[in-house]
Design a protein around this motif. Sequence first.
Motif, PDB file in Angstrom:
ATOM      1  N   ASP A  54      86.875   4.451  96.034  1.00  0.00           N
ATOM      2  CA  ASP A  54      87.386   4.711  94.548  1.00  0.00           C
ATOM      3  C   ASP A  54      86.034   4.628  93.417  1.00  0.00           C
ATOM      4  O   ASP A  54      85.151   4.168  93.689  1.00  0.00           O
ATOM      5  CB  ASP A  54      88.206   3.432  94.185  1.00  0.00           C
ATOM      6  N   SER A  55      86.197   5.240  92.262  1.00  0.00           N
ATOM      7  CA  SER A  55      85.219   5.477  91.325  1.00  0.00           C
ATOM      8  C   SER A  55      84.968   3.792  90.913  1.00  0.00           C
ATOM      9  O   SER A  55      85.921   3.113  90.486  1.00  0.00           O
ATOM     10  CB  SER A  55      85.700   6.188  90.152  1.00  0.00           C
ATOM     11  N   PHE A  56      83.672   3.619  90.638  1.00  0.00           N
ATOM     12  CA  PHE A  56      83.555   2.205  90.030  1.00  0.00           C
ATOM     13  C   PHE A  56      82.645   2.423  88.749  1.00  0.00           C
ATOM     14  O   PHE A  56      82.139   1.311  88.335  1.00  0.00           O
ATOM     15  CB  PHE A  56      83.068   1.349  91.078  1.00  0.00           C
ATOM     16  N   GLY A  57      82.017   3.561  88.468  1.00  0.00           N
ATOM     17  CA  GLY A  57      81.496   3.808  87.181  1.00  0.00           C
ATOM     18  C   GLY A  57      80.775   5.354  87.252  1.00  0.00           C
ATOM     19  O   GLY A  57      81.281   6.044  88.010  1.00  0.00           O
ATOM     20  N   SER A  58      79.746   5.394  86.436  1.00  0.00           N
ATOM     21  CA  SER A  58      79.276   6.780  86.393  1.00  0.00           C
ATOM     22  C   SER A  58      77.768   6.696  86.078  1.00  0.00           C
ATOM     23  O   SER A  58      77.238   5.458  85.511  1.00  0.00           O
ATOM     24  CB  SER A  58      79.851   7.614  85.239  1.00  0.00           C
TER      25      SER A  58
END
Length: 129
Positions: A54-58
């Motif tokens: 899952d995405s946790f930042g950028s």
Amino acid sequence: MDFPEELKYSKEHVWVRIEGERAVIGITDYAQTELGNITSVELPEPGDELEQDDSFGSVEARKTVAELYAPLSGTVLEVNSELGNAPEFVNDDPYDAGWLVVIEVADSEESNLLMSAEHYEDYVAVAED
């Protein structure tokens, strides 16, 4: 390009250094090279729960924004607050000063799904062809 042997790697170009029940996470030398000069980093807060993949930042570079995907599930223990003032650490030293987060690993078996340095090096070689 640098591929430290002691690290594990994800297909999303994130590295993991397992330290007992904890894991230090960052983006690879390959990823920072592909992105170019990094101008900002958005990270989760300590206490946030991450789910593998899952995405946790950028990470934002001059011409693009890249999502960060969790290589392992766990609870965020620390974030690299230095990156707020010096996001260039990710470019200059992705495996040391440019680390992103430290998590408490929820399921150590998930690390078996990650690549060794040798496999990751082969993976990026194919991506460049």
